[in-house]
Scaffold this motif. Structure first.
Motif, PDB file in Angstrom:
ATOM      1  N   SER A   1       0.706  -1.015  -0.040  1.00 49.43           N
ATOM      2  CA  SER A   1      -0.147   0.047   0.079  1.00 49.43           C
ATOM      3  C   SER A   1       0.890   1.225  -0.003  1.00 49.43           C
ATOM      4  O   SER A   1       1.968   1.144   0.597  1.00 49.43           O
ATOM      5  N   LEU A   2       0.413   2.148  -0.710  1.00 49.20           N
ATOM      6  CA  LEU A   2       1.137   3.402  -0.838  1.00 49.20           C
ATOM      7  C   LEU A   2       0.382   4.568   0.048  1.00 49.20           C
ATOM      8  O   LEU A   2      -0.924   4.823  -0.179  1.00 49.20           O
ATOM      9  N   TYR A   3       1.253   5.521   0.646  1.00 47.88           N
ATOM     10  CA  TYR A   3       0.511   6.597   1.526  1.00 47.88           C
ATOM     11  C   TYR A   3       1.073   7.810   1.085  1.00 47.88           C
ATOM     12  O   TYR A   3       2.427   7.765   0.976  1.00 47.88           O
ATOM     13  N   ALA A   4       0.509   8.878   1.561  1.00 46.59           N
ATOM     14  CA  ALA A   4       1.157  10.251   1.575  1.00 46.59           C
ATOM     15  C   ALA A   4       1.224  10.772   3.080  1.00 46.59           C
ATOM     16  O   ALA A   4      -0.058  10.765   3.637  1.00 46.59           O
ATOM     17  N   GLU A   5       2.074  11.260   3.333  1.00 44.91           N
ATOM     18  CA  GLU A   5       2.300  11.676   4.677  1.00 44.91           C
ATOM     19  C   GLU A   5       3.019  13.333   4.727  1.00 44.91           C
ATOM     20  O   GLU A   5       3.567  13.424   3.837  1.00 44.91           O
ATOM     21  N   TYR A   6       2.054  14.038   5.231  1.00 38.36           N
ATOM     22  CA  TYR A   6       2.174  15.488   5.443  1.00 38.36           C
ATOM     23  C   TYR A   6       1.812  16.097   6.579  1.00 38.36           C
ATOM     24  O   TYR A   6       1.008  15.495   7.344  1.00 38.36           O
ATOM     25  N   GLY A   7       2.387  17.484   6.921  1.00 39.08           N
ATOM     26  CA  GLY A   7       2.006  18.036   8.014  1.00 39.08           C
ATOM     27  C   GLY A   7       2.737  19.441   8.334  1.00 39.08           C
ATOM     28  O   GLY A   7       3.451  19.805   7.223  1.00 39.08           O
ATOM     29  N   ALA A   8       2.200  20.225   9.102  1.00 38.49           N
ATOM     30  CA  ALA A   8       2.585  21.505   9.111  1.00 38.49           C
ATOM     31  C   ALA A   8       2.531  22.013  10.539  1.00 38.49           C
ATOM     32  O   ALA A   8       2.025  21.573  11.567  1.00 38.49           O
ATOM     33  N   GLY A   9       3.571  22.804  11.036  1.00 37.87           N
ATOM     34  CA  GLY A   9       3.591  23.205  12.380  1.00 37.87           C
ATOM     35  C   GLY A   9       4.011  24.722  12.459  1.00 37.87           C
ATOM     36  O   GLY A   9       4.819  25.156  11.739  1.00 37.87           O
ATOM     37  N   ILE A  10       3.898  25.214  13.687  1.00 40.50           N
ATOM     38  CA  ILE A  10       4.572  26.496  13.961  1.00 40.50           C
ATOM     39  C   ILE A  10       5.140  26.485  15.341  1.00 40.50           C
ATOM     40  O   ILE A  10       4.344  26.070  16.372  1.00 40.50           O
TER      41      ILE A  10
END
Length: 262
Positions: free
Chosen positions: A180-189
């Motif tokens: 299985s293929l996943y996209a992993e992403y995020g953001a922070g301050i």
């Protein structure tokens, strides 16, 4: 200067991809880290308890790359019908390489070896719920290969924003499926003042293959802070799922961590 240098090794575990490196920020040298995570389950699942302890190190290599190693340790207990089951074991260790470790943009490439014991299913399941976006670290018979790019932007000497994006492939070692293929992403301050850093972040994992038309995104929000003493940082954090279904099972995960940058 101390807070600026040491904060590059902060143990946030928050905007990382499911490779879950303990060092999501820029690295300026060697670093050692340990973290502890514990989940608060909904009262319907109050018979379940456990923790995740992760040990890791970052080691600069000739040519500018950095080797990152991590070993998760998992413990889980389930109490039902007057029967108590208690398990402890290792998860899937991480071996990764970082390119551009001291730059504002860097890339991590690596994978997790399938060493988690399939006999510790209770510990693995509780670990997965405790840190659900990073299930590749705790699931038995699962091989993970991932890559991710991280960008940091300093808005001011005391304010930094971060973003991370990359693919991750999961393969069951005992099955003949294509994985299985996943996209992993995020953001922070993150805001930084002398001896203290405070952050708010969001992270998500989306399955982009074998989805079968269902909702395939897991996302979480986190708030935390780190206090620095010379070469050592102590962090506390609180993370919770944004998915309504997951909130019926787990209320929140809290964690503490220790970073040492010699």
């Amino acid at each position: 200067m101390k807070i600026i240098v040491l904060s590059l090794l902060i143990l946030t575990l928050s905007i990382t991809a499911s490779s879950q490196t303990l060092f999501p920020h820029r690295l300026t040298g060697r670093g050692y880290a340990a973290s502890f995570q514990h989940a608060v389950f909904d009262e319907r699942f109050s018979g379940n308890t456990g923790f995740i302890a992760t040990l890791g190190g970052a080691f600069p290599l000739p040519g500018g790359a950095t080797l990152m190693l991590e070993l998760p340790l998992i413990q889980g207990s389930s109490h039902s019908s007057d029967v108590l089951s208690d398990e402890f074991g290792v998860g899937n260790p991480l071996i990764a390489f970082r390119v551009g470790a001291g730059a504002n943009t860097f890339i991590d490439i690596g994978g997790r070896l399938p060493l988690a014991n399939s006999d510790n299913l209770i510990a693995s399941e509780i670990a997965n719920m405790t840190d659900i976006r990073h299930f590749g670290a705790y699931t038995p018979e699962l091989l993970q290969v991932s890559a991710a790019a991280t960008i940091e932007k300093e808005l001011s000497p005391s304010l930094v924003i971060m973003g991370r994006l990359g693919p991750s492939a999961m393969f069951h070692t005992k099955e003949s499926s294509s994985g299985s293929l996943y996209a992993e992403y995020g953001a922070g301050i993150e805001t930084r003042v002398p001896d203290l850093a405070i952050w708010i972040s969001w992270g998500a994992l989306t399955q982009i293959s074998n989805t079968y038309g269902t909702d395939n995104t897991i996302d979480e929000a986190e708030i935390g802070g780190t206090y620095w003493m010379e070469h050592t940082g102590i962090s506390v954090r609180l993370r919770g799922p944004l998915d309504e279904y997951l909130r019926r099972t787990i209320s929140a995960t809290y964690g503490v961590s220790l970073t040492y940058a010699p």
